[in-house]
Design an enzyme around this catalytic site. Structure first.
Site, PDB file in Angstrom:
ATOM      1  N   TYR A 146       0.856  -1.186   0.000  1.00  0.00           N
ATOM      2  CA  TYR A 146       0.000   0.000   0.000  1.00  0.00           C
ATOM      3  C   TYR A 146       0.889   1.233   0.000  1.00  0.00           C
ATOM      4  O   TYR A 146       1.856   1.306   0.759  1.00  0.00           O
ATOM      5  CB  TYR A 146      -0.892  -0.001   1.248  1.00  0.00           C
ATOM      6  CG  TYR A 146      -1.809   1.196   1.350  1.00  0.00           C
ATOM      7  CD1 TYR A 146      -2.859   1.368   0.445  1.00  0.00           C
ATOM      8  CD2 TYR A 146      -1.641   2.143   2.353  1.00  0.00           C
ATOM      9  CE1 TYR A 146      -3.715   2.467   0.539  1.00  0.00           C
ATOM     10  CE2 TYR A 146      -2.496   3.234   2.458  1.00  0.00           C
ATOM     11  CZ  TYR A 146      -3.528   3.393   1.545  1.00  0.00           C
ATOM     12  OH  TYR A 146      -4.361   4.471   1.656  1.00  0.00           O
ATOM     13  N   ASP A 241       9.264   3.032   0.146  1.00  0.00           N
ATOM     14  CA  ASP A 241       8.173   3.664   0.871  1.00  0.00           C
ATOM     15  C   ASP A 241       8.307   3.261   2.341  1.00  0.00           C
ATOM     16  O   ASP A 241       7.907   2.181   2.749  1.00  0.00           O
ATOM     17  CB  ASP A 241       6.821   3.230   0.292  1.00  0.00           C
ATOM     18  CG  ASP A 241       5.653   3.898   1.010  1.00  0.00           C
ATOM     19  OD1 ASP A 241       5.898   4.660   1.974  1.00  0.00           O
ATOM     20  OD2 ASP A 241       4.496   3.658   0.614  1.00  0.00           O
ATOM     21  N   LYS A 269       3.720   8.974   9.053  1.00  0.00           N
ATOM     22  CA  LYS A 269       3.410   8.364  10.349  1.00  0.00           C
ATOM     23  C   LYS A 269       4.321   8.835  11.498  1.00  0.00           C
ATOM     24  O   LYS A 269       4.107   9.916  12.017  1.00  0.00           O
ATOM     25  CB  LYS A 269       3.359   6.838  10.201  1.00  0.00           C
ATOM     26  CG  LYS A 269       2.249   6.448   9.218  1.00  0.00           C
ATOM     27  CD  LYS A 269       1.850   5.008   9.159  1.00  0.00           C
ATOM     28  CE  LYS A 269       0.561   4.882   8.355  1.00  0.00           C
ATOM     29  NZ  LYS A 269       0.626   4.141   7.129  1.00  0.00           N
TER      30      LYS A 269
END
Ligand SMILES: *Cc1c(COP(=O)(O)O)cnc(C)c1O
Length: 431
Positions: A146, A241, A269
């Site tokens: 994702y 990522d 995050k």
């Protein structure tokens, strides 16, 4: 068993005004059933809901809370900024230089950084930059990884990992889908095949160096290095990522843990310490193509805003000062061993994958190395397990395919409590 009366009422009301009652689909309990819990307060490793129930938190706001919720140093820093600096200027501020410089020091591959407001913005911008830099259109991603909700990433593998992508969501155009190719995680031959079939057309390969959005799947030894070699040979921009695994599996991210250097890195995050922040950065030669220095456009009204950067900077400083990683590893080992014991006692052979403080218990006996092995997990059993854990005051992500995060604030007693609950929940999930 916790009463969820007020949560249920709020959810009914929310559904009238918010699609599905939530502002992000994963919060809606769709894959485990039941009503989402409305939280009222977070503190350390604990959450309190609107009905007054307390939970041990293993979601950590989906990753950011490596130091738990409301860390006193972060709260104090935010209060200071609010009182003495302000919430936004839309001009350059000194703090932007401080965080950029610090990131370049911590994360091995970074020479320049651009701050954005979410992980999605970071990945979208990194791919645009890779396309601008190489003059090529196509990208390769991995099935099950994702990278936020940008159009280019909402593509699955179709009938097989080696076919052209079909959109995963209405609203993504066929043209966009055609430019995204899906390879199989941990399978370098699947990547080489796609690169061979699309010679000179691949701008970037983007990967989660620790896959954390299909449960947790570590990269096999040598896989990331082989990707690096292939990208160097073919002039492809390698993008790690690290929105989830950055600052989580090690201070310098997965790239420092595995010793593989990407061309670009995306972050999010933890780097926002609970506020909305993302970033992308990497090789100077590529980053110099970003506007206004270069011709690849990227912008943001609130990018680099003082409150968000304060939370991020303070988080990074605490991680540097306190080096919580050995302690996180110790805690994660305790939890993993406790769960293993429980499984053994019950004659179950479910798989546990773990890298540092991110882990996943898969309800399958098949070793999970990629998307197709992950989806062998029994999600019905997981749903029962999830609800039993919730009933016992343990808050896990409401999906089989999400990571369980340990924070620095989880105590040994908390872990013991979790291991006991795990035994009961495994019993409740059935054979
Ligand atoms: C969460 C996540 C994103 C998206 O970040 P948002 O802040 O939700 O937009 C991108 N990539 C990975 C690996 C993630 O885990």
């Amino acid at each position: 068993m916790p009463q969820l009366t007020k949560s249920a009422e709020l959810f009914e009301k929310a559904k009238k005004f918010i699609p599905g009652g939530v502002n992000s689909p994963v919060r809606a309990f769709k894959s485990v059933g039941g009503t989402p819990v409305y939280m009222a307060k977070g503190s350390g490793a604990y959450l309190t809901d609107v009905d007054g129930n307390s939970y041990l938190d293993y979601v950590g706001s989906w990753g950011p809370f490596i130091l738990g919720s409301m860390h006193p140093r972060i709260t104090a820093a935010l209060e200071y900024t609010l009182k003495n600096i302000g919430t936004s200027f839309g001009t350059p501020i000194e703090m932007e230089i401080e965080i950029a410089e610090l990131l370049c020091k911590i994360v091995p591959s970074l020479e320049m950084v651009r701050m954005v407001n979410s992980g999605t913005e970071a990945t979208m911008s990194a791919v645009r930059l890779a396309r601008g830099y190489t003059g090529r259109d196509k990208i390769i991603k991995f099935e099950g990884c994702y990278h936020g909700h940008g159009d280019s990433f909402l593509i699955k593998a179709g009938s097989g990992a080696l076919t052209l992508g079909a959109p995963d969501s209405p609203g993504v155009t066929k043209g966009t889908a055609m430019d995204t190719l899906n390879a199989t995680y941990n399978d370098i031959d699947s990547v080489k095949l796609l690169v061979g079939e699309n010679k000179g057309q691949i701008a970037a390969i983007i990967i989660e160096p620790v896959a954390g959005n299909t449960g947790v799947i570590p990269a096999k030894p040598g896989f990331l290095a082989a990707l690096r070699e292939l990208c160097t040979q073919e002039g492809i921009v390698l993008i790690f990522d690290e929105v989830m695994c950055g600052f989580r599996v090690a201070l310098g991210g997965a790239q420092s843990l595995y010793g593989v250097t990407p061309d670009l890195t995306t972050m999010g995050k933890i780097i926002g310490g609970g506020l909305p922040v993302g970033a992308f950065g990497g090789k100077r030669e590529i980053m110099e193509r970003v506007a206004p220095l270069g011709d690849v456009y990227q912008a943001g009204t609130l990018s680099g805003n003082p409150l968000a950067l304060t939370a991020g900077l303070e988080t990074l400083k605490i991680l540097i000062d306190e080096n919580p990683y050995p302690e996180l590893e110790r805690k994660a080992v305790i939890l993993e061993a406790g769960f293993s014991d429980n499984l053994k006692k019950l004659g179950l052979n479910y798989v546990q994958n773990r890298v540092g403080s991110m882990s996943c218990l898969f309800f399958t006996e098949t070793p999970v190395v990629d998307y197709s092995t992950a989806v062998t997990a029994d999600t019905k059993k997981h749903g029962k397990y999830f609800h039993s854990m919730l009933d016992q005051g343990i808050y896990l992500a409401p999906s089989q395919f999400e990571a369980m995060f340990i924070s620095f604030m989880h105590t040994d007693e908390d872990l013991e409590k979790t291991i006991k609950a795990n035994y009961n929940a495994l019993v409740a999930s059935g054979k």
